[in-house]
Design an enzyme around this catalytic site. Structure first.
Site, PDB file in Angstrom:
ATOM      1  N   ASP A  47      53.146  11.900  54.085  1.00  0.00           N
ATOM      2  CA  ASP A  47      54.127  12.801  54.677  1.00  0.00           C
ATOM      3  C   ASP A  47      54.665  12.270  56.006  1.00  0.00           C
ATOM      4  O   ASP A  47      53.961  11.569  56.733  1.00  0.00           O
ATOM      5  CB  ASP A  47      53.482  14.177  54.898  1.00  0.00           C
ATOM      6  CG  ASP A  47      54.519  15.270  55.061  1.00  0.00           C
ATOM      7  OD1 ASP A  47      55.654  15.084  54.583  1.00  0.00           O
ATOM      8  OD2 ASP A  47      54.199  16.297  55.680  1.00  0.00           O
ATOM      9  N   ASN A  83      59.520  18.846  45.140  1.00  0.00           N
ATOM     10  CA  ASN A  83      60.493  18.017  45.846  1.00  0.00           C
ATOM     11  C   ASN A  83      61.882  18.029  45.211  1.00  0.00           C
ATOM     12  O   ASN A  83      62.864  17.584  45.827  1.00  0.00           O
ATOM     13  CB  ASN A  83      60.000  16.569  45.950  1.00  0.00           C
ATOM     14  CG  ASN A  83      58.890  16.383  46.964  1.00  0.00           C
ATOM     15  OD1 ASN A  83      58.099  15.443  46.864  1.00  0.00           O
ATOM     16  ND2 ASN A  83      58.811  17.268  47.955  1.00  0.00           N
TER      17      ASN A  83
END
Length: 224
Positions: free
Chosen positions: A2, A50
């Site tokens: 991330d 996502n």
């Protein structure tokens, strides 16, 4: 992995610049695994959630995945890395699916590092797909419902041939697991670190592993 987008923003660059930098970081971390004693490495590249990102970013990521596989195939094979992909491939474009299949086939006999890449993966989605398959096999008489247990479910997951993770590392300062290996990580150790993924170096990886090696893991038992 991330923090790619935030890293790019800090550099005054578009988010995809950060994703490209993150992809380059993967090579360093994979290559460091043998020296650091890591046999199995799973990286979370794209989650089932996502798809909610902008169409431009999703398209850019899919292009990046295709480019990464094409560019890194020879190096991964030469480094004796076995590559597997987990996640629901149905929604991925056919070209990417083909590249994934070819890379898995090419590296299937490699033994140095087992690299698993999660694309269109979500822990809940994985369990739901496994339950559907179990239900189908029970219906078809291939499986006895009374005999279904934890081991049965594990054998239907995408990770059926992989060991459960010992350590889960979340970069970028976020302190949540974000639907990653929910079933498999029941007794994993967790590390939440502030470093953005493009800045996650071999040295930082080594430091995290050192902290992990100092932990007392009892798996629900009392230490004697």
């Amino acid at each position: 992995m991330d923090g790619n987008g935030r890293w790019a923003t800090q550099q005054g660059k578009p988010r995809l610049f950060g994703h490209r930098a993150g992809a380059k970081r993967v090579r360093e971390i994979v290559e460091s695994c043998p020296d650091l004693g890591v046999k199995y490495l799973t990286i979370f590249a794209f989650s089932t959630e996502n798809w909610k990102r902008t169409q431009a970013e999703v398209a850019g990521l899919m292009m990046l995945f295709r480019r990464y596989i094409t560019k890194e195939t020879q190096a991964l094979n030469e480094k004796n890395v076995r590559v597997r992909f987990i996640g629901d491939r149905v929604r991925l474009d056919k070209k990417l699916q083909t590249l994934m299949d070819e890379l898995e086939e090419l590296t299937k006999d490699n033994t140095s590092v087992n690299l698993t890449i999660a694309i269109n993966y979500g822990g809940r989605d994985e369990v739901a797909r496994a339950i559907k398959d179990i239900a189908r096999d029970v219906r078809d008489g291939k499986l006895d419902a009374e005999g279904v247990n934890e081991g049965t479910l594990s054998s239907y997951l995408d990770t059926m041939v992989l060991p459960d993770p010992d350590l889960v590392i979340r970069t970028s300062g976020e302190a949540r697991i974000s639907n990653f290996l929910l079933w498999q990580s029941a007794y994993a150790e967790y590390e939440f670190i502030d470093t953005l993924w493009p800045d996650f170096t071999r040295d930082i990886f080594s430091e995290v592993l050192d902290r992990f090696n100092g932990r007392d893991r009892r798996f629900g038992a009392v230490k004697k």
